[in-house]
Design an enzyme around this catalytic site. Sequence first.
Site, PDB file in Angstrom:
ATOM      1  N   ASP A 134     -15.422 -27.451  37.368  1.00 25.16           N
ATOM      2  CA  ASP A 134     -15.081 -28.841  36.891  1.00 25.16           C
ATOM      3  C   ASP A 134     -15.927 -29.708  37.170  1.00 25.16           C
ATOM      4  OD1 ASP A 134     -13.355 -30.542  35.701  1.00 25.16           O
ATOM      5  OD2 ASP A 134     -12.475 -30.874  37.682  1.00 25.16           O
ATOM      6  N   CYS A 188      -8.075 -21.596  15.025  1.00 22.03           N
ATOM      7  CA  CYS A 188      -6.712 -22.155  15.096  1.00 22.03           C
ATOM      8  C   CYS A 188      -6.205 -22.010  13.396  1.00 22.03           C
ATOM      9  CB  CYS A 188      -6.671 -23.700  15.131  1.00 22.03           C
ATOM     10  SG  CYS A 188      -7.176 -24.085  16.799  1.00 22.03           S
ATOM     11  N   CYS A 191      -3.344 -23.837  11.644  1.00 18.91           N
ATOM     12  CA  CYS A 191      -2.396 -24.574  12.467  1.00 18.91           C
ATOM     13  C   CYS A 191      -2.995 -25.979  12.889  1.00 18.91           C
ATOM     14  CB  CYS A 191      -2.253 -23.916  13.775  1.00 18.91           C
ATOM     15  SG  CYS A 191      -1.063 -24.516  15.081  1.00 18.91           S
ATOM     16  N   CYS A 194      -1.132 -29.226  17.632  1.00 22.97           N
ATOM     17  CA  CYS A 194      -1.355 -30.035  18.836  1.00 22.97           C
ATOM     18  C   CYS A 194      -1.940 -31.466  18.402  1.00 22.97           C
ATOM     19  CB  CYS A 194      -2.771 -29.412  19.854  1.00 22.97           C
ATOM     20  SG  CYS A 194      -3.858 -29.017  18.901  1.00 22.97           S
ATOM     21  N   CYS A 198       0.414 -34.830  19.515  1.00 20.93           N
ATOM     22  CA  CYS A 198      -0.357 -35.570  20.641  1.00 20.93           C
ATOM     23  C   CYS A 198       0.464 -37.182  20.454  1.00 20.93           C
ATOM     24  CB  CYS A 198      -1.824 -35.836  20.451  1.00 20.93           C
ATOM     25  SG  CYS A 198      -2.576 -36.844  21.590  1.00 20.93           S
ATOM     26  N   CYS A 214      -6.415 -40.323  25.844  1.00 19.29           N
ATOM     27  CA  CYS A 214      -5.706 -39.031  26.337  1.00 19.29           C
ATOM     28  C   CYS A 214      -4.844 -39.225  27.685  1.00 19.29           C
ATOM     29  CB  CYS A 214      -6.637 -37.917  26.573  1.00 19.29           C
ATOM     30  SG  CYS A 214      -5.863 -36.464  27.306  1.00 19.29           S
ATOM     31  N   CYS A 240      -1.150 -34.069  31.281  1.00 24.56           N
ATOM     32  CA  CYS A 240      -0.318 -33.925  30.046  1.00 24.56           C
ATOM     33  C   CYS A 240      -0.569 -32.575  29.653  1.00 24.56           C
ATOM     34  CB  CYS A 240      -0.849 -35.115  29.304  1.00 24.56           C
ATOM     35  SG  CYS A 240       0.028 -34.709  27.554  1.00 24.56           S
ATOM     36  N   CYS A 243      -0.194 -30.929  24.214  1.00 18.80           N
ATOM     37  CA  CYS A 243      -0.921 -30.024  23.328  1.00 18.80           C
ATOM     38  C   CYS A 243      -1.401 -28.464  23.881  1.00 18.80           C
ATOM     39  CB  CYS A 243      -2.469 -30.826  23.090  1.00 18.80           C
ATOM     40  SG  CYS A 243      -3.475 -30.939  24.688  1.00 18.80           S
ATOM     41  N   CYS A 247       1.385 -25.081  21.575  1.00 15.02           N
ATOM     42  CA  CYS A 247       0.297 -24.104  20.797  1.00 15.02           C
ATOM     43  C   CYS A 247       0.809 -22.718  20.777  1.00 15.02           C
ATOM     44  CB  CYS A 247      -0.838 -24.134  21.758  1.00 15.02           C
ATOM     45  SG  CYS A 247      -2.059 -22.988  21.197  1.00 15.02           S
TER      46      CYS A 247
HETATM   47 FE1  SF4 Z   1      -5.095 -24.513  17.534  1.00 14.70          FE
HETATM   48 FE2  SF4 Z   1      -3.135 -24.397  19.224  1.00 14.70          FE
HETATM   49 FE3  SF4 Z   1      -3.784 -26.446  18.297  1.00 14.70          FE
HETATM   50 FE4  SF4 Z   1      -2.485 -24.704  16.897  1.00 14.70          FE
HETATM   51  S1  SF4 Z   1      -1.725 -25.803  18.506  1.00 14.70           S
HETATM   52  S2  SF4 Z   1      -4.346 -25.974  16.501  1.00 14.70           S
HETATM   53  S3  SF4 Z   1      -3.410 -22.747  17.580  1.00 14.70           S
HETATM   54  S4  SF4 Z   1      -5.043 -25.115  19.700  1.00 14.70           S
HETATM   55 FE1  SF4 Z   2      -2.750 -35.690  23.737  1.00 19.88          FE
HETATM   56 FE2  SF4 Z   2      -1.703 -34.876  26.094  1.00 19.88          FE
HETATM   57 FE3  SF4 Z   2      -3.320 -33.280  25.063  1.00 19.88          FE
HETATM   58 FE4  SF4 Z   2      -4.253 -35.621  25.781  1.00 19.88          FE
HETATM   59  S1  SF4 Z   2      -3.472 -33.732  26.970  1.00 19.88           S
HETATM   60  S2  SF4 Z   2      -4.857 -34.633  23.904  1.00 19.88           S
HETATM   61  S3  SF4 Z   2      -2.458 -36.885  25.505  1.00 19.88           S
HETATM   62  S4  SF4 Z   2      -1.537 -33.933  24.057  1.00 19.88           S
END
Ligand code: SF4
Ligand code: SF4
Length: 379
Positions: A134, A188, A191, A194, A198, A214, A240, A243, A247
Site C-alpha cells: 500500500d 466489466c 455493467c 459502480c 457512487c 471519493c 466506503c 462500489c 459489484c
Molecule cells: Fe465492473 Fe463491478 Fe463496476 Fe460492474 S460493478 S462495472 S462489474 S467493477
Molecule cells: Fe464512490 Fe465510495 Fe467507491 Fe469512492 S469508494 S468511488 S465514494 S462508491
Amino acid sequence: MDFQKLKEEIISYSREIGIDKIGFAAADTFSELKNRLLRQQELNFQSGFEEPDIEKRVNPDLIFHEPRSIIAIALAYPSKMKNPPQSKRGERRGIFCRASWGTDYHVLLRNKLKLLEEFIKDKVPQAQVKSMVDTGELADRAVAERAGIGWSGKNCAIITPEFGSYVYLGEMITSLPLEPDKPIEEGCGTCNKCVDVCPTGALIEGGQLNAQRCIAFLTQTKGFLPDEFRSKIGNRLYGCDTCQTVCPENKGKDFHFHEEMEPDPELAKPLLTPLLNIGNREFKEKFGHVSGSWRGKKPIQRNAILAIAHFKDETALPELFGLLKHDTRPVIRGTAAWAIGKIGGGEALSELTSALAAEADEDVVHEIEKGLHMISSVK
Ligand code: SF4
Ligand code: SF4
C-alpha cells in the site's frame, strides 16, 4: 538454478503460509500506468497520500538494483460480519469499511511477505528482495493486474475470479528471473453499476477515480469536510464500500480464512455518541490496531458528528453542545455547530446563538452561521 522449480516451490510455500493468491510479473516499466497517473495529476484527481514521484511509481529500476521480477500476493478478507451488533432503538452506529476490519492489513501482509522473503533467501542466499504494501512506491493494483491476480474493474478495484475484489494486495520486487504469469483478460463488459451508484460521482468512465470526490479518501481528511459531501457521507466513519458491494463479481464472496481479519462488531460498527468524547488513550486502546485509525481520532470524531447529523439524532445534542463549547479543535467545534443546526430545535438555536457570541475562530463562526441558517430556514 532451476527458476521454474523455484517458482513452483514459492507457490506451494505461499499456500502453506496462508497466502490466498500469488502471481508473478515482469519488472518492466509500467508505461500505461504512467500515462494514467500523469492524467490524474493534471486533473487534480490524486488523494495526496500516494508516492509523489510518478517515475518511482512506474519504474522498478529506480527503486531496486536490477529488478528481474515482481511477486504479487493477495489475501482474501471477509465481507460479512458473523455477529453484527444488535440494533436497539435510539442507538445510532457508524461503520468502518471492510478493509478496516480486524488487525491492520498492512501488518498481516508484511508478515506474509517477510516469511516469503525468508523462504526465498533460504533457497537463494544471494537473492535481493524488496517488499511493499500500500504505502510503497509501486502501485499495488498495477502489479496485481500484470501478475494475473485479477483484472481492474470500473470501480478501480482489482477483481479476482476467486474472491471478488475483497482482497488485500502486496508485492515483492526480486532479483530473480521468475517467469511472469499472464494477466486475466476479463472486464466489466456493459455493467456500469459502480459508476452509477457512487454517491459523489467519484468514478469517471474508463476506470478513473477522482480521489478528491471519493468518500473513502474524504473520510481520512483532517479539516472541515466540504459542504457538498456532508450529507453524502452517511454514517461512514472510515472508508466506503459502496462500489464494491454493488459489484456483481462480489456476489456471494465472503471468505473467513484469517482469524486476524474477523471484526469486533463493536469496533467495526461502533455506537456514535461515545465516540464524541473518547480520550486519546481509550481511542488507541480500542482502535489502535485497525487500519482505519491511522489518521488518529479527529477524522473519526468529525465523521461521527456528521453521522449523528445524518440520523438527526436529537439524543446526542447535549454531547454536541459540549463539543461546541469546550472542544479545543476548531474542526470539531465547527462540525458540531453544523450538526446542531441540521438537527435543529429551540435549544439548538439558543446554544448556537450563545456560541456565536463567544467564538473567536473565523471558520467556526462560519459553521455556526450555517447552523443558524439551517434552523431559520426550516421555521
Ligand atoms: Fe465492473 Fe463491478 Fe463496476 Fe460492474 S460493478 S462495472 S462489474 S467493477
Ligand atoms: Fe464512490 Fe465510495 Fe467507491 Fe469512492 S469508494 S468511488 S465514494 S462508491
